[in-house]
Design a protein around this motif. Structure first.
Motif, PDB file in Angstrom:
ATOM      1  N   UNK A  65      18.729  45.610  13.045  1.00  0.00           N
ATOM      2  CA  UNK A  65      18.210  46.185  11.193  1.00  0.00           C
ATOM      3  C   UNK A  65      16.840  46.073  11.798  1.00  0.00           C
ATOM      4  N   UNK A  66      16.388  45.577  13.593  1.00  0.00           N
ATOM      5  CA  UNK A  66      14.942  45.878  13.600  1.00  0.00           C
ATOM      6  C   UNK A  66      14.601  46.644  14.312  1.00  0.00           C
ATOM      7  N   UNK A  67      15.398  47.122  15.090  1.00  0.00           N
ATOM      8  CA  UNK A  67      15.204  48.612  15.200  1.00  0.00           C
ATOM      9  C   UNK A  67      13.907  49.486  15.248  1.00  0.00           C
ATOM     10  N   UNK A  68      13.644  49.819  13.882  1.00  0.00           N
ATOM     11  CA  UNK A  68      12.232  50.600  13.480  1.00  0.00           C
ATOM     12  C   UNK A  68      11.340  49.350  13.652  1.00  0.00           C
ATOM     13  N   UNK A  69      10.811  48.612  13.477  1.00  0.00           N
ATOM     14  CA  UNK A  69      10.136  47.524  13.437  1.00  0.00           C
ATOM     15  C   UNK A  69       8.862  47.233  14.992  1.00  0.00           C
ATOM     16  N   UNK A  70       7.983  48.519  14.983  1.00  0.00           N
ATOM     17  CA  UNK A  70       7.448  48.119  16.385  1.00  0.00           C
ATOM     18  C   UNK A  70       6.489  47.136  16.102  1.00  0.00           C
ATOM     19  N   UNK A  71       6.210  47.065  17.323  1.00  0.00           N
ATOM     20  CA  UNK A  71       5.170  45.262  17.898  1.00  0.00           C
ATOM     21  C   UNK A  71       4.344  44.963  16.578  1.00  0.00           C
ATOM     22  N   UNK A  72       3.338  46.088  16.169  1.00  0.00           N
ATOM     23  CA  UNK A  72       2.346  45.804  15.126  1.00  0.00           C
ATOM     24  C   UNK A  72       3.566  45.064  13.773  1.00  0.00           C
ATOM     25  N   UNK A  73       2.266  43.775  13.225  1.00  0.00           N
ATOM     26  CA  UNK A  73       3.155  43.395  11.813  1.00  0.00           C
ATOM     27  C   UNK A  73       1.977  42.548  11.614  1.00  0.00           C
ATOM     28  N   UNK A  74       1.574  42.476   9.966  1.00  0.00           N
ATOM     29  CA  UNK A  74       0.685  41.894   9.647  1.00  0.00           C
ATOM     30  C   UNK A  74       1.186  40.994   8.457  1.00  0.00           C
TER      31      UNK A  74
ATOM     32  N   UNK B 114       6.304  38.819  15.506  1.00  0.00           N
ATOM     33  CA  UNK B 114       7.761  39.288  15.986  1.00  0.00           C
ATOM     34  C   UNK B 114       8.151  39.488  16.891  1.00  0.00           C
TER      35      UNK B 114
ATOM     36  N   UNK C  30       4.596  38.780   7.220  1.00  0.00           N
ATOM     37  CA  UNK C  30       6.051  39.276   6.252  1.00  0.00           C
ATOM     38  C   UNK C  30       6.973  39.279   6.927  1.00  0.00           C
TER      39      UNK C  30
ATOM     40  N   UNK D 263      10.851  45.444  25.228  1.00  0.00           N
ATOM     41  CA  UNK D 263       9.733  46.029  24.508  1.00  0.00           C
ATOM     42  C   UNK D 263       8.216  45.920  25.203  1.00  0.00           C
TER      43      UNK D 263
END
Lengths: 215, 649
Positions: free
Chosen positions: A189-198, A83, A201, A63
């Motif tokens: 587990x991480x599947x739903x975390x898309x590339x934008x993070x704040x 991430x 976390x 991705x």
């Protein structure tokens, strides 16, 4: 794991000075096309591409977050690399300043990015070798020093997105450096975390997990 | 604006006695309303004619109405005349507009651009970046074919040769540099060059002249005004004010369409990372569209210019936010379908399970590339009509969530944002122009040359404060999570009695956080919940599971629960459950009074019964949890929570 093909999914971010060819590398990798005039990326672009590693019986899906090069957009970058599993720090072999900038990115990644992130330092535009400003030996020296200083191994490679030379090889190298087995579990587990993070976390979650296990 | 429409029809009637036979009412309607079809060539030319008449007679109301109507301004010759009016470059000028002469240049002469020799001004700090971007600009013209087909015989059908494009690039460079050297306090951003290139194209006058040329003066004035009045927020030092603008997209959707809003939240990392308990409204997907007035993302020049007509007529950058929202609404079915969750649209329920949504695909579907890919003329007409309704029906400063959204980010934190002054959608165009005219450096206002840089300085300062504010909010969430984690460890280890004060203290620290109380309660209960319901070994490894019910049914939790105070579990679970169930309307309207009372009595019974009763309770809450009336969460005193914790007095 059976003999069937394994599947793993990784986030990869491209960083580097403006106009070094980040988007061109991605487009060569994803679509095998090249435009002499690829328009500036604004914010970030998201693409995916999978590669097969037949000898490892593994398919890896990248991705890819292709970020904007202008300094102004730099403050958004942490959200993309925070991430990420791999980062491509791209420079233009005809521009010394872009190489310096790529080094800055590596420094920042070492400080801020998740531990174990695979970093590749990539010199683009080898088709313009007559204008070369970045000496390959110097780069190798830099990489050696860096790799001696720390345990991490930084991948280095040059390529020409225009000619399509060396691009696939970079992604192949990265794929082989990624912790395929370790991460396989995590992928779901991480599947739903898309590339934008704040912000914090990752740290928070780590704390959370650690503390959770006490009960 | 039905009233205006009908009065305009009357006006048109007076203007065009020869139109009486042509059923002007219907013709008018096709300009304004719900006939979602592209205009026929006949009507187009009639509209063009009317527009020219209106220009001639300086009937700005008609012009503005037309801009927002089907097909916008029809062609670039008209655009290059009307855009200056929209942007307030020309007010109360007596010289009549004559389309057959080079009008624009005539009235521009009064601005005496020649006075400004930008070569004498020091270079702008961003000029290197500008050069890099301009080298690869006008890629839109390589899509010439697409708009050739669209625009038929109109003036911008000119095929641009390579040398034309080279010429345009040079002019683009000088255009941008002129504006930025004149206003060194403005920062260049990648995407600004896209905006400038559209202005340049519209000012590309190939009318009756053998040598097509760009009206550079006009382009300068348009870009100058647009930059200072409307793009200023994007041009301060920090990019985060642009990010604030983007937050308004989910903000609007929260009030317009709870299902779509619920879906958008799934694309937010912080929302996922906090288990759906904290949402910050960021919406980076629209960044390129909003920063470039869509010119980076819409390749069909005809569509793009119609959008610009519409947006400029609103005289606010906020219009673009509404347009993006309208796009999302328009393609809602398609998005849900592609994600394989169409059943959610069909359901009447108030809570939706998005846990299986593919986040990558979702991101792609709500990003410009996908959103704008199949745009047809008819779609665009519908979308812009819908936008008009949205602007009317959902004024940004009167939304029900405004205290934690628009009011917070703009009225409180960024008072000098363009949205509250020069690009305020609620203020009359002419009033804005008069009030803030001194921001522009021109001959008549030499005495206030510093106004703009002072304004930008205060905006920069406001942004610094916002950054601090954001950091403190995050810090508080972080601390709260940590302290709760700690106190919960104690709960695990210690005697029940000694755990009460700990819990009580974390609850009172909750109350001290004023503005972020919602978030805190949410994270608190989440932690309590996680603490109580997590299974020590394998499940905690598995990153976090999102499936509440699965966890509830997990037998192993019963042993955990009985160890700890029953009531603590109840309140933690209750809050978490309610909030998760209600997430499409984060934290609104939770009937905690009723529930705590009910639960208190329930919990008394259960304290005796333990075990099996728990299942009943879950069912009970499951049915109760969806109820959406009652108290506003933010107004809840901790008395209620305490009551819940300690049981009825």
């Amino acid at each position: 794991m059976t003999e069937q093909n394994r599947f793993a999914q990784f986030k990869l971010v491209l960083l580097g000075e403006s106009a070094v060819g980040k988007s061109s590398i991605v487009h060569r990798f994803v679509k095998n096309t090249f435009d002499d005039l690829r328009e500036s990326t604004i914010g970030a672009a998201f693409l995916t591409q999978s590669i097969n590693l037949p000898d490892l019986k593994t398919t890896i899906k990248f991705e890819i977050w292709d970020t904007a090069g202008q300094e102004r957009y730099k403050s958004l970058a942490p959200m993309y690399y925070r991430n990420a599993n791999a980062a491509l720090c791209v420079y233009d072999i005809t521009s010394l300043s872009s190489f310096n900038k790529a080094q800055d990115w590596i420094k920042e990644l070492k400080k801020q990015a998740p531990e174990g992130i695979v970093i590749a330092l990539v010199g683009n535009k080898t088709d313009l070798t007559e204008n070369r400003q970045v000496d390959n030996d110097e780069v190798l020296q830099y990489i050696n020093d860096l790799n001696n200083d720390s345990n991490s191994k930084i991948i280095h490679s040059e390529c020409s997105a225009k000619l399509g030379e060396g691009v696939l090889d970079i992604f192949d190298q990265i794929a082989r450096s990624l912790p395929i087995d370790d991460i396989n579990k995590k992928v779901n587990g991480n599947k739903r975390i898309s590339g934008v993070d704040l912000g914090r976390n990752i740290k928070q979650n780590q704390n959370l997990q650690q503390n959770n296990s006490c009960c | 604006m039905p009233a205006t429409a009908s009065s305009n029809s009357t006006l048109l009637n007076q203007l065009h006695p020869d139109w009486v036979d042509m059923d002007i009412e219907n013709l008018g309607k096709s300009f304004y309303n719900s006939e979602y079809l592209p205009l026929s060539n006949t009507i187009k030319s009639l509209k063009a004619k009317t527009l020219q008449e209106a220009l001639l007679n300086q009937q700005e109301d008609i012009l503005i109405e037309y801009l927002q109507s089907t097909e916008g301004l029809i062609n670039n010759r008209i655009r290059s005349k009307v855009w200056p009016i929209l942007l307030g470059l020309k007010q109360n000028q007596d010289d009549s507009v004559d389309l057959d002469s080079n009008v624009a240049e005539d009235y521009i002469a009064s601005f005496l651009l020649e006075d400004l020799d930008f070569n004498d001004l020091p270079p702008h700090r961003d000029e290197d970046q500008i050069k890099l971007d301009i080298q690869r600009s006008f890629t839109i013209l390589s899509h010439a074919q697409s708009f050739l087909q669209q625009s038929q015989a109109e003036s911008y059908t000119t095929m641009y040769s390579n040398s034309d494009i080279e010429e345009l690039r040079k002019k683009l460079m000088s255009l941008i540099i002129k504006v930025l050297r004149k206003y060194p306090s403005l920062h260049y951003y990648q995407g600004y060059h896209d905006i400038a290139s559209i202005i340049l194209l519209v000012c590309y006058d190939n009318g009756q002249q053998s040598q097509p040329k760009v009206n550079e003066e006009l382009a300068f004035l348009l870009l100058e005004k647009l930059s200072v009045f409307h793009l200023r927020d994007f041009m301060i030092t920090d990019i985060n004010l642009s990010v604030d603008h983007l937050k308004l997209i989910p903000t609007l959707l929260e009030c317009i369409d709870s299902k779509l809003f619920g879906l958008l939240m799934q694309a937010s990392n912080i929302y996922i990372a906090t288990d759906g308990l904290y949402y910050d409204y960021t919406f980076y997907q629209a960044l390129s569209s909003i920063l470039t007035f869509f010119s980076h993302d819409i390749n069909n020049l005809h569509h793009l210019l119609v959008i610009w007509d519409f947006s400029l007529a609103q005289n606010s950058v906020l219009a673009n936010i509404y347009i993006y929202v309208s796009f999302l609404l328009h393609y809602k079915e398609k998005i849900f379908e592609e994600l394989n969750i169409s059943h959610i649209l069909a359901s009447d329920e108030d809570c939706f399970d998005f846990s299986n949504v593919d986040a990558d695909l979702l991101h792609t579907l709500i990003s410009p590339a996908s959103l704008f890919s199949d745009l047809t003329d008819a779609d665009l007409i519908k979308i812009l009509n819908k936008t008009k309704e949205l602007i009317k029906d959902y004024p940004i400063n009167e939304l029900e969530n405004t205290s934690r959204t628009f009011k917070l980010w703009f009225n409180d934190l960024n008072k000098h944002s363009v949205l509250l002054n020069t690009s305020d959608i609620n203020t009359d165009r002419i009033a804005k122009n008069e009030k803030y005219d001194s921001l522009l450096k021109n001959a008549t206002h030499q005495e206030f040359p510093e106004d703009l840089s002072a304004l930008i300085k205060s905006q920069d300062e406001e942004m610094v404060l916002q950054t601090k504010y954001d950091a403190s909010v995050q810090q508080r969430i972080f601390e709260q999570q940590e302290s709760l984690a700690t106190s919960m460890s104690s709960v695990c280890d210690d005697d029940l009695n000694s755990s009460y004060p700990l819990l009580s203290s974390s609850l009172s620290s909750l109350s001290s956080a004023s503005s972020s109380i919602n978030t805190k309660i949410v994270t608190t209960s989440s932690l309590l919940f996680k603490k109580l319901f997590s299974v020590p070994s394998h499940e905690s490894d598995e990153n976090k599971s999102h499936d509440v019910t699965k966890r509830n049914r997990n037998l192993s939790l019963f042993s955990n629960i009985t160890k700890i105070s029953f009531t603590i579990g109840l309140i933690g679970f209750l809050l978490h459950f309610l909030l998760v169930r209600n997430h499409p309307r984060v934290l609104r309207l939770i009937p905690l009074n009723e529930i705590t009372n009910e639960l208190s009595s329930k919990s008394m019974n259960m304290a005796a019964g333990v075990g099996n009763n728990l299942g009943k309770l879950f069912n009970y809450i499951a049915t109760y949890g969806v109820v959406n009336r009652g108290l506003h969460m933010g107004q809840l005193g901790l008395g209620n929570i305490r009551e819940g914790v300690y049981g009825p007095p």
